[in-house]
Design a protein around this motif. Structure first.
Motif, PDB file in Angstrom:
ATOM      1  N   GLU A 240      35.201  27.008  38.231  1.00 33.43           N
ATOM      2  CA  GLU A 240      34.052  28.427  40.091  1.00 33.43           C
ATOM      3  C   GLU A 240      35.453  28.581  40.277  1.00 33.43           C
ATOM      4  N   SER A 241      34.730  29.703  40.287  1.00 35.36           N
ATOM      5  CA  SER A 241      35.252  30.869  41.492  1.00 35.36           C
ATOM      6  C   SER A 241      34.625  32.064  41.926  1.00 35.36           C
ATOM      7  N   LYS A 242      34.965  32.227  43.363  1.00 33.15           N
ATOM      8  CA  LYS A 242      34.177  33.115  44.686  1.00 33.15           C
ATOM      9  C   LYS A 242      34.583  34.495  43.789  1.00 33.15           C
ATOM     10  N   GLU A 243      35.595  34.588  43.034  1.00 32.32           N
ATOM     11  CA  GLU A 243      36.313  36.480  43.016  1.00 32.32           C
ATOM     12  C   GLU A 243      35.426  36.906  41.807  1.00 32.32           C
TER      13      GLU A 243
ATOM     14  N   VAL B 232      32.233  36.422  39.674  1.00 36.18           N
ATOM     15  CA  VAL B 232      30.726  36.184  39.285  1.00 36.18           C
ATOM     16  C   VAL B 232      30.559  36.015  37.938  1.00 36.18           C
TER      17      VAL B 232
ATOM     18  N   GLU C  99      24.839  33.622  38.224  1.00 34.82           N
ATOM     19  CA  GLU C  99      25.227  32.824  39.650  1.00 34.82           C
ATOM     20  C   GLU C  99      26.012  31.310  39.465  1.00 34.82           C
ATOM     21  N   ARG C 100      26.547  30.929  38.574  1.00 35.37           N
ATOM     22  CA  ARG C 100      26.413  29.423  38.243  1.00 35.37           C
ATOM     23  C   ARG C 100      27.062  29.207  36.916  1.00 35.37           C
TER      24      ARG C 100
END
Length: 304
Positions: A55-58, A60, A64-65
């Protein structure tokens, strides 16, 4: 070995890894890099799927999963779609051959229809049951899903290990292929995996592990030749005999092969060299049918 011989030249075995940009849904119809991407795959011997498992918010994800199993299924589906196109075109060609009385057309059509049916059910060529004649025919079609596979789950060391283990098991059960869990960023940065063992509580996967995985996927082994002048590591398919190994070094050695003196390279070095290894009975003389083992040190005897 090179240190023992104090070799002036070292020639390692080589394997080329080609980084091909990620594939998106619709590539078989030209989406993303489309056909450019797919043409690159045709030139490879094995497809290494590097699948995101962190997982990473930076960073993408295009969908989107994060689900590496679904990512693999998307890529494989696009390869299957492209193979279906190739097979359909080949069927049209073989039909024309049949109409003019080509004797091999019926056999070719049976193989092509079998492949077409399985592809239509979502089964890649590499997972189809085929006899040797069918495999030879398929090889010449250069189908994308006929490539051997391996997987690297790109994860962050020490994070979400339970979820990644579930994905790993699912991929292994689905394909029967090797799945390596590795922090690709860390793999590219670290020089010695042992340095991270104390911090992580285990030795992380390294470049060596990934290369070994590729060798295993391709069913390759390494044998050695060496002297003060030059030390070489040679790659050959597992199951190859001594005469075939001689041909990897030079075709003249294969054509004029007499016998081969063989010893495991580690046993050779542990004994203190060739002379001592012979005294200890470690060096064996073999004929052309000897099956080469991984790690063999070989001296080929041939007519000039």
């Amino acid at each position: 070995m090179s240190a023992y011989f104090n070799a002036k030249k070292i020639v390692p075995s080589a394997m080329t890894f080609v980084d091909i940009a990620g594939l998106v849904k619709g590539a078989s119809k030209g989406e993303g890099l489309g056909n450019q991407f797919l043409s690159h795959i045709r030139e490879t011997d094995v497809i290494m799927y590097v699948l995101r498992a962190f997982e990473s918010k930076e960073i993408v994800h295009v969908y989107e999963r994060v689900n590496p199993v679904e990512d693999f299924e998307i890529v494989q589906a696009e390869l299957i779609f492209k193979d279906i196109e190739v097979v359909e075109k080949k069927i049209a060609t073989v039909n024309k051959m049949a109409r003019i009385g080509n004797a091999d057309a019926a056999l070719e059509m049976n193989i092509l229809e079998k492949i077409q049916k399985n592809l239509g059910m979502g089964i890649p060529v590499v997972d189809m049951e085929m006899n040797e004649k069918e495999k030879e025919y398929v090889y010449d079609l250069w189908l994308l899903t006929s490539k051997k596979r391996m997987f690297v789950l790109n994860c962050k060391e020490g994070l979400e290990s339970e979820k990644i283990e579930v994905w790993k098991k699912e991929l292994e059960e689905k394909t029967g292929d090797l799945v390596i869990m590795a922090d690709v960023k860390l793999v590219g940065e670290m020089e010695d995996a042992e340095e991270y063992a104390e911090l992580l509580g285990y030795v992380p996967k390294s470049v060596k592990d990934i290369i070994k995985g590729a060798y295993d996927a391709l069913n390759l082994i390494t044998f050695y030749t060496g002297s003060e002048k030059e030390c070489n590591a040679w790659t050959i398919e597992k199951g190859a005999n001594a005469k075939e190994a001689a041909g990897v070094i030079h075709t003249d050695l294969e054509n004029n092969f007499i016998t081969a003196d063989v010893v495991n390279v580690d046993a050779l070095l542990d004994a203190g060299g060739w002379v001592k290894a012979k005294e200890l009975g470690l060096v064996k003389n073999h004929g052309k049918d000897y099956i080469v083992n991984d790690g063999d040190y070989i001296i080929i005897l041939a007519n000039k």
